[in-house]
Design a protein around this motif. Structure first.
Motif, PDB file in Angstrom:
ATOM      1  N   ALA A 109      40.126  37.055  45.400  1.00 35.45           N
ATOM      2  CA  ALA A 109      40.496  36.613  46.648  1.00 35.45           C
ATOM      3  C   ALA A 109      40.267  37.335  47.877  1.00 35.45           C
ATOM      4  CB  ALA A 109      42.493  36.616  46.488  1.00 35.45           C
ATOM      5  N   LEU A 110      40.167  39.289  47.343  1.00 33.59           N
ATOM      6  CA  LEU A 110      39.602  40.070  48.321  1.00 33.59           C
ATOM      7  C   LEU A 110      38.884  39.763  48.588  1.00 33.59           C
ATOM      8  CD1 LEU A 110      41.329  41.929  50.222  1.00 33.59           C
ATOM      9  CD2 LEU A 110      40.475  43.844  47.768  1.00 33.59           C
ATOM     10  N   PHE A 111      38.472  39.974  47.929  1.00 36.05           N
ATOM     11  CA  PHE A 111      36.318  40.259  48.030  1.00 36.05           C
ATOM     12  C   PHE A 111      35.757  38.568  48.272  1.00 36.05           C
ATOM     13  CE2 PHE A 111      36.012  43.236  45.248  1.00 36.05           C
ATOM     14  CZ  PHE A 111      35.487  44.210  45.660  1.00 36.05           C
ATOM     15  N   LEU A 112      36.501  37.329  48.513  1.00 36.91           N
ATOM     16  CA  LEU A 112      36.052  36.209  48.835  1.00 36.91           C
ATOM     17  C   LEU A 112      36.533  36.057  49.853  1.00 36.91           C
ATOM     18  CD1 LEU A 112      37.161  33.490  45.870  1.00 36.91           C
ATOM     19  CD2 LEU A 112      34.687  34.187  46.573  1.00 36.91           C
ATOM     20  N   THR A 113      37.640  36.759  50.438  1.00 38.11           N
ATOM     21  CA  THR A 113      37.970  37.413  52.073  1.00 38.11           C
ATOM     22  C   THR A 113      36.891  38.006  52.978  1.00 38.11           C
ATOM     23  OG1 THR A 113      40.302  36.686  51.631  1.00 38.11           O
ATOM     24  CG2 THR A 113      39.792  37.778  53.454  1.00 38.11           C
TER      25      THR A 113
END
Length: 260
Positions: A109-113
């Motif tokens: 989720a962090l890298f997609l953000t």
């Protein structure tokens, strides 16, 4: 041999010697304390030069404050909320308790953000950060320019109904432009809009897996195997369906397209 030595026991003589040493040490410490002063600590905060609006110490305090609230800012003003909720609902729909683990889900989720917000970061760096580092603009102007791309991103994703709710609760007039919407009104409206969108996507994800659970439960009941948990039988079928449909590609692609 001293004439009184035999009259005094050995333990009493040792006690007298220790008391004498303690009194001597106390007297020496008291004399040294009177001769020296208590240590003092002085703190002086000064600016780099007279042209700076804030002092250097206040800058450090402001930076530490920003670092403490950085996780909250990341979750509230970016796409992190929608992405992490959708991924969590996907794991629940599959029925896998701890696969993928929380660390993998949060990291994804962090890298997609970061990927989704990269155009916003690039705009902030080009219009606010680089001019400030090159001493072309002041700190206040840099902050105003940095907030503007984030404001545009949130305004694009927020619902008018949610924004009108918080504007009414804050007793604010109807905004004419995006700049008329204060951040303390825009951020909560953006968050509840993200929650609504995330649950809508989660509902669509649940439907095919719920159908598989119902079919498996009906088959087991018709066979009289009511004591066998349907989840245990339906889990392999859900995993096969998810893999054959290329589920990760579809989920991530849908998340990306939802922010366009």
């Amino acid at each position: 041999m001293h004439p009184c030595e035999g009259l005094i026991p050995r333990k009493m003589r040792l006690t007298i010697v220790l008391v004498g040493l303690f009194e001597h040490g106390w007297a020496v410490g008291a004399a040294w304390g009177q001769a020296t002063k208590d240590p003092t600590i002085s703190l002086q905060v000064s600016g780099l030069d007279a042209t700076e609006p804030w002092t250097f110490g206040i800058r450090i305090l402001f930076l530490l404050t920003v670092l403490t609230v950085a996780p909250a800012l990341l979750m509230l003003v970016t796409s992190f909320t929608r992405v992490v909720i959708v991924l969590g609902l996907l794991r629940q729909a599959l029925g896998t308790m701890h696969a993928p683990p929380n660390q993998v889900m949060i990291a994804l989720a962090l890298f997609l953000t970061i990927f989704i917000m990269m155009p916003v970061w690039e705009k902030i760096r080009g219009e606010a950060l680089n001019p400030y580092l090159e001493h072309q603009i002041t700190q206040q102007v840099a902050m105003d320019r940095a907030i503007e791309p984030i404001r545009q991103f949130m305004m694009k994703q927020v619902r008018e109904k949610d924004l009108a709710l918080f504007m009414e609760m804050a007793n604010r007039p109807t905004p004419q432009t995006q700049s008329d919407v204060p951040l303390h009104v825009l951020v909560p409206a953006f968050v509840i809009s993200e929650l609504r969108t995330a649950f809508q996507i989660g509902f669509l994800i649940y439907i095919p897996f719920l159908v598989i659970d119902m079919i498996v439960a009906s088959i087991l009941m018709s066979m009289g195997m009511m004591l066998l948990p349907p989840v245990m039988i339906s889990l392999p079928f859900k995993l096969v369906l998810f893999v054959l449909a290329d589920g990760w590609f579809l989920i991530v692609g849908s998340l990306m397209n939802s922010f366009q």
